[in-house]
Write an enzyme that holds these catalytic residues in place. Structure first.
Site, PDB file in Angstrom:
ATOM      1  N   GLY A 153       0.832  -1.209   0.000  1.00  0.00           N
ATOM      2  CA  GLY A 153       0.000   0.000   0.000  1.00  0.00           C
ATOM      3  C   GLY A 153       0.864   1.255   0.000  1.00  0.00           C
ATOM      4  N   LEU A 156      -5.679 -10.752   5.579  1.00  0.00           N
ATOM      5  CA  LEU A 156      -5.995 -10.235   6.919  1.00  0.00           C
ATOM      6  C   LEU A 156      -7.460 -10.432   7.299  1.00  0.00           C
ATOM      7  CD1 LEU A 156      -3.963  -6.926   6.769  1.00  0.00           C
ATOM      8  CD2 LEU A 156      -3.401  -8.951   8.102  1.00  0.00           C
ATOM      9  N   ASP A 165      -9.285  10.344   9.822  1.00  0.00           N
ATOM     10  CA  ASP A 165     -10.113  11.512  10.153  1.00  0.00           C
ATOM     11  C   ASP A 165     -11.611  11.192  10.023  1.00  0.00           C
ATOM     12  OD1 ASP A 165      -9.593  11.158   7.413  1.00  0.00           O
ATOM     13  OD2 ASP A 165      -9.954  13.265   6.932  1.00  0.00           O
ATOM     14  N   TYR A 192     -16.743   2.891   6.479  1.00  0.00           N
ATOM     15  CA  TYR A 192     -15.280   2.895   6.595  1.00  0.00           C
ATOM     16  C   TYR A 192     -14.854   3.503   7.939  1.00  0.00           C
ATOM     17  CZ  TYR A 192     -10.487   4.570   5.826  1.00  0.00           C
ATOM     18  OH  TYR A 192      -9.148   4.862   5.963  1.00  0.00           O
TER      19      TYR A 192
HETATM   20  N1  NAP Z   1      -5.857   6.608   1.882  1.00  0.00           N
HETATM   21  C1  NAP Z   1      -6.349   7.574   2.662  1.00  0.00           C
HETATM   22  O1  NAP Z   1      -6.798   8.613   2.191  1.00  0.00           O
HETATM   23  C2  NAP Z   1      -6.323   7.416   4.173  1.00  0.00           C
HETATM   24  C3  NAP Z   1      -6.893   8.431   4.964  1.00  0.00           C
HETATM   25  C4  NAP Z   1      -6.861   8.302   6.354  1.00  0.00           C
HETATM   26  C5  NAP Z   1      -6.287   7.179   6.918  1.00  0.00           C
HETATM   27  N2  NAP Z   1      -5.758   6.204   6.132  1.00  0.00           N
HETATM   28  C6  NAP Z   1      -5.214   5.014   6.776  1.00  0.00           C
HETATM   29  O2  NAP Z   1      -3.822   4.957   6.518  1.00  0.00           O
HETATM   30  C7  NAP Z   1      -3.403   3.583   6.441  1.00  0.00           C
HETATM   31  C8  NAP Z   1      -2.646   3.353   5.160  1.00  0.00           C
HETATM   32  O3  NAP Z   1      -3.511   3.645   4.067  1.00  0.00           O
HETATM   33  P1  NAP Z   1      -3.024   3.628   2.545  1.00  0.00           P
HETATM   34  O4  NAP Z   1      -3.554   4.848   1.918  1.00  0.00           O
HETATM   35  O5  NAP Z   1      -1.574   3.325   2.474  1.00  0.00           O
HETATM   36  O6  NAP Z   1      -3.883   2.386   2.023  1.00  0.00           O
HETATM   37  P2  NAP Z   1      -3.732   1.550   0.672  1.00  0.00           P
HETATM   38  O7  NAP Z   1      -2.772   2.210  -0.256  1.00  0.00           O
HETATM   39  O8  NAP Z   1      -5.123   1.262   0.235  1.00  0.00           O
HETATM   40  O9  NAP Z   1      -3.045   0.233   1.185  1.00  0.00           O
HETATM   41  C9  NAP Z   1      -3.696  -0.678   2.009  1.00  0.00           C
HETATM   42  C10 NAP Z   1      -3.043  -2.025   1.810  1.00  0.00           C
HETATM   43  O10 NAP Z   1      -3.778  -2.984   2.600  1.00  0.00           O
HETATM   44  C11 NAP Z   1      -3.858  -4.176   1.836  1.00  0.00           C
HETATM   45  N3  NAP Z   1      -4.981  -5.021   2.195  1.00  0.00           N
HETATM   46  C12 NAP Z   1      -6.304  -4.739   2.092  1.00  0.00           C
HETATM   47  N4  NAP Z   1      -7.033  -5.812   2.426  1.00  0.00           N
HETATM   48  C13 NAP Z   1      -6.149  -6.795   2.751  1.00  0.00           C
HETATM   49  C14 NAP Z   1      -6.298  -8.152   3.165  1.00  0.00           C
HETATM   50  N5  NAP Z   1      -7.492  -8.713   3.309  1.00  0.00           N
HETATM   51  N6  NAP Z   1      -5.185  -8.867   3.398  1.00  0.00           N
HETATM   52  C15 NAP Z   1      -3.960  -8.314   3.229  1.00  0.00           C
HETATM   53  N7  NAP Z   1      -3.753  -7.044   2.838  1.00  0.00           N
HETATM   54  C16 NAP Z   1      -4.852  -6.300   2.597  1.00  0.00           C
HETATM   55  C17 NAP Z   1      -4.057  -3.669   0.417  1.00  0.00           C
HETATM   56  O11 NAP Z   1      -3.762  -4.709  -0.490  1.00  0.00           O
HETATM   57  P3  NAP Z   1      -4.378  -4.669  -1.978  1.00  0.00           P
HETATM   58  O12 NAP Z   1      -3.666  -3.537  -2.637  1.00  0.00           O
HETATM   59  O13 NAP Z   1      -4.045  -6.002  -2.510  1.00  0.00           O
HETATM   60  O14 NAP Z   1      -5.843  -4.412  -1.787  1.00  0.00           O
HETATM   61  C18 NAP Z   1      -3.086  -2.504   0.364  1.00  0.00           C
HETATM   62  O15 NAP Z   1      -1.802  -2.907  -0.055  1.00  0.00           O
HETATM   63  C19 NAP Z   1      -4.684   2.753   6.592  1.00  0.00           C
HETATM   64  O16 NAP Z   1      -4.839   2.377   7.917  1.00  0.00           O
HETATM   65  C20 NAP Z   1      -5.783   3.721   6.217  1.00  0.00           C
HETATM   66  O17 NAP Z   1      -7.020   3.394   6.816  1.00  0.00           O
HETATM   67  C21 NAP Z   1      -5.755   6.305   4.772  1.00  0.00           C
END
Ligand code: NAP
Length: 300
Positions: free
Chosen positions: A13, A39, A104, A127
């Site tokens: 990710g 997961l 957030d 979410y």
């Molecule tokens: N993105 C935002 O705007 C945002 C905002 C606020 C907080 N956050 C938080 O910040 C953190 C990092 O977010 P990010 O933006 O880096 O997210 P991301 O780019 O969507 O990455 C999440 C990763 O989790 C993996 N994943 C999802 N389901 C899975 C499963 N069942 N088993 C194993 N791996 C799994 C995904 O794999 P796949 O690629 O194969 O699906 C992806 O590689 C998270 O906790 C998110 O909630 C994000």
């Protein structure tokens, strides 16, 4: 601690990739993506931690498809709440440090000022509700944990708003974008850097015992903007990434852009607790955007 073993979950990710970069010289990293562990399966998650035996677990994995979560509640709950609980239980069992990220979107956006860690969460969408359940699960287990609530995450790679805007900016002359939701765009690079500073400090004993530092902190780039103004900043800084094109951006209201999941109007997070406890401050969202645009330009 010399050469700690670090388990990075969600390694493919946006944040996962940058964590691997930031921690590369710190310990021995086991980086795990969906190919090696699902997961949504608690048994697989538990087995993974028992096999790797880490001193540090960095959980960058999440179900992040905000709109799709409205129709996949169980799956979102499994990944965003049950998996973090299992990671927390396994971390507690071996006295490991667990780092987890939240959002957030646990807030309803009704406050005028930036939200603090003491404010009552009230998610507007699935979410946000599943991420809040994840925070609570970790807090219930307790032990050596850090939860960083962040917002509007993007970076040079992965699926994110910046890359979507650059694609649309190449395809369209004009875009209409919501201008009444306020937040802080935050880069995966800044998050990984700040996480590294705090984790290495914690392990070096700089911040005292776990009762002093364990807990929930807001961690975002400083300043705030709207999605519309963020897009304008992307387009005016993009330069050769858009071949000099400057698409017109027309502000619209949230009501004019209906989505399956409701979003908070104000999701600006106060970072005062992070600054006071760890002395860490992330870059301004504009400086962080420039840095990502530079990375992308150098890769062209
Ligand atoms: N993105 C935002 O705007 C945002 C905002 C606020 C907080 N956050 C938080 O910040 C953190 C990092 O977010 P990010 O933006 O880096 O997210 P991301 O780019 O969507 O990455 C999440 C990763 O989790 C993996 N994943 C999802 N389901 C899975 C499963 N069942 N088993 C194993 N791996 C799994 C995904 O794999 P796949 O690629 O194969 O699906 C992806 O590689 C998270 O906790 C998110 O909630 C994000």
């Amino acid at each position: 601690m010399a050469d700690p073993r670090i388990l990075i979950v969600g390694a493919a990710g946006q944040v996962g990739v940058e964590l691997q970069r930031s921690f590369a010289d710190y310990g021995s990293i086991v980086a795990v993506d969906r190919e090696s562990v699902d997961l949504a399966d608690a048994g697989q998650t538990r087995d993974l931690v028992r096999r790797v035996e880490p001193e540090i677990i960095l959980n960058a994995a999440a179900y992040t498809a905000v709109d799709r979560a409205e129709s996949e509640q169980e799956l979102a709950m499994a990944i965003n709440a049950h998996a973090p609980r299992v990671l927390a239980e396994e971390a507690f069992r071996r006295n490991a440090l667990l780092v987890h990220y939240s959002t957030d979107y646990v807030f309803d956006g009704s406050k005028q000022e930036p939200w603090t860690e003491g404010d009552e969460p009230h998610p507007l969408n699935t979410y946000g509700a599943t991420k809040l359940a994840g925070e609570q699960a970790i807090q219930n287990v307790g032990g050596r944990y850090l939860i960083f609530r962040t917002s509007w995450v993007y970076g040079p790679h992965g699926q994110n708003y910046l890359l979507t805007m650059l694609r649309l900016g190449r395809e369209r002359e004009r875009l209409t974008i919501v201008d009444d939701q306020f937040g802080a765009p935050t880069t995966s690079i800044e998050l990984a850097r700040a996480t590294y500073t705090i984790v290495s400090g914690v392990l070096a004993g700089q911040f005292g015992v776990s009762n002093d530092w364990a807990g929930l902190y807001h961690m975002t780039c400083s300043g705030s903007t709207t999605w519309c103004r963020f897009a304008q900043a992307i387009f005016s800084g993009a330069g050769k990434l858009l071949d000099g094109r400057l698409p017109e951006v027309i502000p619209i209201a949230t009501e004019d852009y209906p989505t399956p999941a409701k979003r908070p109007r104000n999701s600006i997070l106060s970072n005062a607790k992070l600054r006071e406890r760890f002395g860490v401050r992330l870059a301004s969202w504009q400086a962080a955007l420039d840095a990502v645009l530079q990375v992308l330009s150098s890769e062209e």
